[in-house]
Write a protein that holds these residues in place. Structure first.
Motif, mmCIF file in Angstrom:
data_model
loop_
_atom_site.group_PDB
_atom_site.id
_atom_site.type_symbol
_atom_site.label_atom_id
_atom_site.label_comp_id
_atom_site.label_asym_id
_atom_site.label_seq_id
_atom_site.Cartn_x
_atom_site.Cartn_y
_atom_site.Cartn_z
ATOM 1 N N GLY A 56 0.815 -1.212 0.000
ATOM 2 C CA GLY A 56 0.000 0.000 0.000
ATOM 3 C C GLY A 56 0.846 1.259 0.000
ATOM 4 O O GLY A 56 0.341 2.353 -0.115
ATOM 5 N N LEU A 57 2.122 1.137 0.102
ATOM 6 C CA LEU A 57 2.975 2.306 0.100
ATOM 7 C C LEU A 57 3.721 2.370 -1.230
ATOM 8 O O LEU A 57 3.827 1.389 -1.953
ATOM 9 C CB LEU A 57 3.963 2.242 1.259
ATOM 10 N N THR A 58 4.238 3.556 -1.523
ATOM 11 C CA THR A 58 4.916 3.726 -2.799
ATOM 12 C C THR A 58 6.210 2.933 -2.838
ATOM 13 O O THR A 58 7.046 3.064 -1.957
ATOM 14 C CB THR A 58 5.288 5.201 -2.982
ATOM 15 N N ALA A 59 6.378 2.163 -3.860
ATOM 16 C CA ALA A 59 7.641 1.452 -4.002
ATOM 17 C C ALA A 59 8.699 2.456 -4.391
ATOM 18 O O ALA A 59 8.495 3.292 -5.250
ATOM 19 C CB ALA A 59 7.504 0.390 -5.076
ATOM 20 N N CYS A 60 9.807 2.408 -3.745
ATOM 21 C CA CYS A 60 10.883 3.336 -4.058
ATOM 22 C C CYS A 60 11.492 2.973 -5.400
ATOM 23 O O CYS A 60 11.708 3.801 -6.256
ATOM 24 C CB CYS A 60 11.937 3.329 -2.962
ATOM 25 N N GLY A 61 11.748 1.714 -5.599
ATOM 26 C CA GLY A 61 12.158 1.226 -6.903
ATOM 27 C C GLY A 61 13.606 1.469 -7.267
ATOM 28 O O GLY A 61 14.081 0.947 -8.251
ATOM 29 N N ASN A 62 14.324 2.282 -6.496
ATOM 30 C CA ASN A 62 15.711 2.528 -6.852
ATOM 31 C C ASN A 62 16.627 1.832 -5.861
ATOM 32 O O ASN A 62 16.903 2.337 -4.789
ATOM 33 C CB ASN A 62 15.973 4.039 -6.857
ATOM 34 N N SER A 63 17.082 0.690 -6.231
ATOM 35 C CA SER A 63 17.963 -0.029 -5.330
ATOM 36 C C SER A 63 19.419 0.213 -5.711
ATOM 37 O O SER A 63 20.334 -0.337 -5.130
ATOM 38 C CB SER A 63 17.651 -1.529 -5.364
ATOM 39 N N ASP A 64 19.608 1.092 -6.705
ATOM 40 C CA ASP A 64 20.954 1.417 -7.145
ATOM 41 C C ASP A 64 21.629 2.282 -6.090
ATOM 42 O O ASP A 64 21.209 3.395 -5.834
ATOM 43 C CB ASP A 64 20.850 2.194 -8.468
ATOM 44 N N ASP B 94 17.144 10.305 -14.507
ATOM 45 C CA ASP B 94 18.033 9.624 -15.455
ATOM 46 C C ASP B 94 19.386 9.304 -14.819
ATOM 47 O O ASP B 94 20.015 8.307 -15.164
ATOM 48 C CB ASP B 94 18.237 10.481 -16.715
ATOM 49 N N ALA B 95 19.819 10.171 -13.908
ATOM 50 C CA ALA B 95 21.099 9.939 -13.211
ATOM 51 C C ALA B 95 20.917 8.989 -12.026
ATOM 52 O O ALA B 95 21.850 8.743 -11.273
ATOM 53 C CB ALA B 95 21.681 11.267 -12.735
ATOM 54 N N LYS B 96 19.698 8.482 -11.861
ATOM 55 C CA LYS B 96 19.359 7.549 -10.774
ATOM 56 C C LYS B 96 19.600 8.136 -9.385
ATOM 57 O O LYS B 96 20.015 7.441 -8.463
ATOM 58 C CB LYS B 96 20.125 6.229 -10.929
ATOM 59 N N ILE B 97 19.337 9.433 -9.261
ATOM 60 C CA ILE B 97 19.457 10.061 -7.938
ATOM 61 C C ILE B 97 18.042 10.332 -7.426
ATOM 62 O O ILE B 97 17.290 11.101 -8.036
ATOM 63 C CB ILE B 97 20.255 11.382 -8.007
ATOM 64 N N PRO B 98 17.652 9.685 -6.327
ATOM 65 C CA PRO B 98 16.301 9.892 -5.821
ATOM 66 C C PRO B 98 16.101 11.307 -5.273
ATOM 67 O O PRO B 98 17.015 11.893 -4.697
ATOM 68 C CB PRO B 98 16.174 8.856 -4.699
ATOM 69 N N VAL B 99 14.894 11.844 -5.471
ATOM 70 C CA VAL B 99 14.573 13.210 -5.040
ATOM 71 C C VAL B 99 13.459 13.174 -3.994
ATOM 72 O O VAL B 99 12.476 12.449 -4.147
ATOM 73 C CB VAL B 99 14.126 14.063 -6.251
ATOM 74 N N ILE C 77 23.588 16.847 -9.197
ATOM 75 C CA ILE C 77 23.589 15.708 -10.125
ATOM 76 C C ILE C 77 25.016 15.472 -10.626
ATOM 77 O O ILE C 77 25.501 14.344 -10.640
ATOM 78 C CB ILE C 77 22.625 15.956 -11.318
ATOM 79 N N GLN C 78 25.681 16.569 -10.972
ATOM 80 C CA GLN C 78 27.057 16.466 -11.478
ATOM 81 C C GLN C 78 27.996 15.892 -10.420
ATOM 82 O O GLN C 78 28.877 15.096 -10.733
ATOM 83 C CB GLN C 78 27.531 17.864 -11.873
ATOM 84 N N GLN C 79 27.757 16.279 -9.186
ATOM 85 C CA GLN C 79 28.600 15.777 -8.083
ATOM 86 C C GLN C 79 28.232 14.360 -7.664
ATOM 87 O O GLN C 79 28.828 13.819 -6.758
ATOM 88 C CB GLN C 79 28.456 16.702 -6.874
ATOM 89 N N LYS C 80 27.195 13.815 -8.286
ATOM 90 C CA LYS C 80 26.741 12.449 -7.964
ATOM 91 C C LYS C 80 26.426 12.267 -6.481
ATOM 92 O O LYS C 80 26.864 11.296 -5.843
ATOM 93 C CB LYS C 80 27.787 11.406 -8.391
ATOM 94 N N VAL C 81 25.682 13.194 -5.920
ATOM 95 C CA VAL C 81 25.246 13.017 -4.524
ATOM 96 C C VAL C 81 24.337 11.786 -4.467
ATOM 97 O O VAL C 81 23.847 11.320 -5.498
ATOM 98 C CB VAL C 81 24.492 14.266 -3.995
ATOM 99 N N ASP C 82 24.103 11.265 -3.273
ATOM 100 C CA ASP C 82 23.273 10.065 -3.137
ATOM 101 C C ASP C 82 21.789 10.388 -3.234
ATOM 102 O O ASP C 82 21.003 9.613 -3.791
ATOM 103 C CB ASP C 82 23.537 9.398 -1.782
ATOM 104 N N VAL C 83 21.393 11.498 -2.623
ATOM 105 C CA VAL C 83 19.978 11.889 -2.583
ATOM 106 C C VAL C 83 19.901 13.407 -2.747
ATOM 107 O O VAL C 83 20.755 14.134 -2.242
ATOM 108 C CB VAL C 83 19.322 11.488 -1.227
#
Ligand code: GYE
Length: 331
Positions: free
Chosen positions: A23-31, A120-125, A94-100
Motif C-alpha cells: 500500500g505504500l509507494t515502491a521506491c524502486g531505486n535499489s541502485d 536519469d542519473a538515478k538520484i532519488p529526489v 547531479i554532477q557531483q553524484k550526490v546520493d539523494v
C-alpha cells in the motif's frame, strides 16, 4: 502508484516497526550508486528556498542539525527565492553524484526537466515542505510537509465563528505568500472555502507580500490607502503579519482590535504578537522537518519503500494558548 498519507508521529513508529510494506509507494531505486563522499557517508544535496522568514530560518536549522546528528553529509544551497538558482543547485548536485537530492521548491511549476535529469542519473529526489505540480509522480520519491489547504481552512473556520454575529459586511484583506508557491495557492484556497460559510465575509483585496516582513508592510500600506474599511487581515505567514503591524499602527489603527489579524506558522515572533494581543489567531505550520527528512533520506538511499506523503501534525493558537505555549517554544 498507491498514495498513502501518513503523519510524522506515526512515521517514526512505522519505520521502527518495519511496517512500511504494502500500500505504500515502491521506491524502486535499489541502485546505491557512487557516493560522492569518500568516507562512506550518505551525501545529501539540499536546495533551500531562501531565508525569507522566521519559519525558513528554523527549517534550515532543523535540516542542518538533523543531518549532523544522522551522520549524513549535507551540501546546502540557499536559492534566494529564485527558481533558476534552485535548478542550478540541483544540476550541480547531479554532477557531483550526490546520493539523494532534497529541495523545497519555491514555486509549484516548471520542474519536470531538471527532475527528469535527476531520475536519469538515478538520484532519488525528496520534496521537502513545498509540492510541485508535475503530472509524473515518478519524478520524486516522496513529499514531506504540511497540508497547506487545511491551514487556510482552519484560519477561515476560526474567522467564521469569530464573526458569526456580524450583521453587515466584514471586509478582509489577504497578504498572499510567494506567487505560484504551494503554500500561497493552497492557503488561499482553504481560506476561501471556509469563509464561504458566511456571506458577510468578503475578501476585498488580495496580493502577494512574498512571505517577507518588508513585503507585508509595503502591501498593507497600499491596502490601507485603497480601502477605507478593513476589518480583518489574513496573512499567509507570521512575517508578513508582523510587517503589516507597522503599517497598521502608522495608519493610527490598533492591531488585534480595530483589525482582526490571522496568520500562519506560529514562529516565536508571531506567537509573541499573538500573546501581546496584536494578532488574534495563528494556524501552526511546523518547520521542524529535519529528523523525518533524514529518516527518509536513509530509506531511499537503501532502496527501501517510503510513503508517498509524510504530513506534519499541526495545531492552532488563540491569544490565551499562545501565552501558555510561548515559554517552551523553541523557534
Ligand atoms: O509558511 C513561510 C515560508 O513553505 C511552509 O514558507 C513554508 C512557508 C512558510 O516562507 O513562512
Amino acid at each position: 502508484m498507491t498514495r498513502t498519507t501518513i503523519t510524522r508521529r506515526s512515521l517514526g513508529a512505522l519505520l521502527a516497526a518495519g511496517l512500511l510494506a504494502s500500500g505504500l509507494t515502491a521506491c524502486g531505486n535499489s541502485d546505491t550508486g557512487d557516493s560522492a563522499s569518500g568516507d562512506g557517508k550518505i551525501v545529501l544535496g539540499f536546495s533551500q528556498v531562501g531565508a525569507e522568514s522566521g519559519w525558513r530560518t528554523a527549517n534550515t536549522t532543523s535540516i542542518k542539525e538533523a543531518a549532523a546528528e544522522a551522520g549524513i553529509e549535507l551540501k546546502f544551497d540557499d536559492a534566494q527565492q529564485k527558481q533558476e538558482n534552485q535548478i542550478k543547485a540541483i544540476r550541480n548536485y547531479i554532477q557531483q553524484k550526490v546520493d539523494v537530492i532534497a529541495f523545497s521548491p519555491v514555486v509549484e511549476s516548471g520542474w519536470d526537466t531538471v527532475l527528469k535529469e535527476a531520475k536519469d542519473a538515478k538520484i532519488p529526489v525528496i520534496l521537502t515542505d513545498r509540492a510541485v505540480d508535475s503530472a509524473d509522480k515518478s519524478l520524486y520519491k516522496t513529499f514531506i510537509g504540511s497540508d497547506f489547504v487545511k491551514e487556510g481552512r482552519l484560519a477561515g473556520e476560526w474567522l467564521v465563528k469569530e464573526k458569526q454575529a456580524a450583521t453587515g459586511p466584514v471586509n478582509i484583506v489577504e497578504l498572499q505568500g510567494t506567487t505560484g508557491s504551494a503554500p500561497a495557492n493552497d492557503r488561499k484556497k482553504g481560506f476561501a472555502e471556509a469563509i464561504g460559510a458566511n456571506p458577510n465575509l468578503k475578501v476585498v483585496a488580495s496580493q502577494s507580500g512574498d512571505f517577507t516582513r518588508a513585503g507585508g508592510k509595503q502591501v498593507m500600506e497600499q491596502f490601507l490607502k485603497a480601502n477605507p474599511k478593513i476589518d480583518v487581515l489574513f496573512a499567509h505567514n507570521d512575517d508578513m503579519g508582523l510587517g503589516a503591524l507597522e503599517a497598521i499602527t502608522a495608519a493610527g489603527k490598533v492591531p488585534g482590535k480595530d483589525i482582526t489579524i490571522i496568520t500562519i506558522d506560529a514562529v516565536k515572533d508571531g506567537m509573541q504578537a499573538l500573546a501581546d494581543g496584536k494578532f488574534n489567531f495563528i494556524a501552526e505550520c511546523s518547520p521542524l522537518l529535519g529528523p523525518q527528512l533524514m529518516e527518509l533520506v536513509k530509506k531511499v538511499k537503501a532502496g527501501e519503500e517510503v510513503p508517498a506523503r509524510v504530513e506534519t501534525e499541526e495545531t492552532t493558537f488563540t491569544q490565551e494558548q499562545a501565552k501558555a505555549a510561548l515559554p517552551t517554544r523553541k523557534y
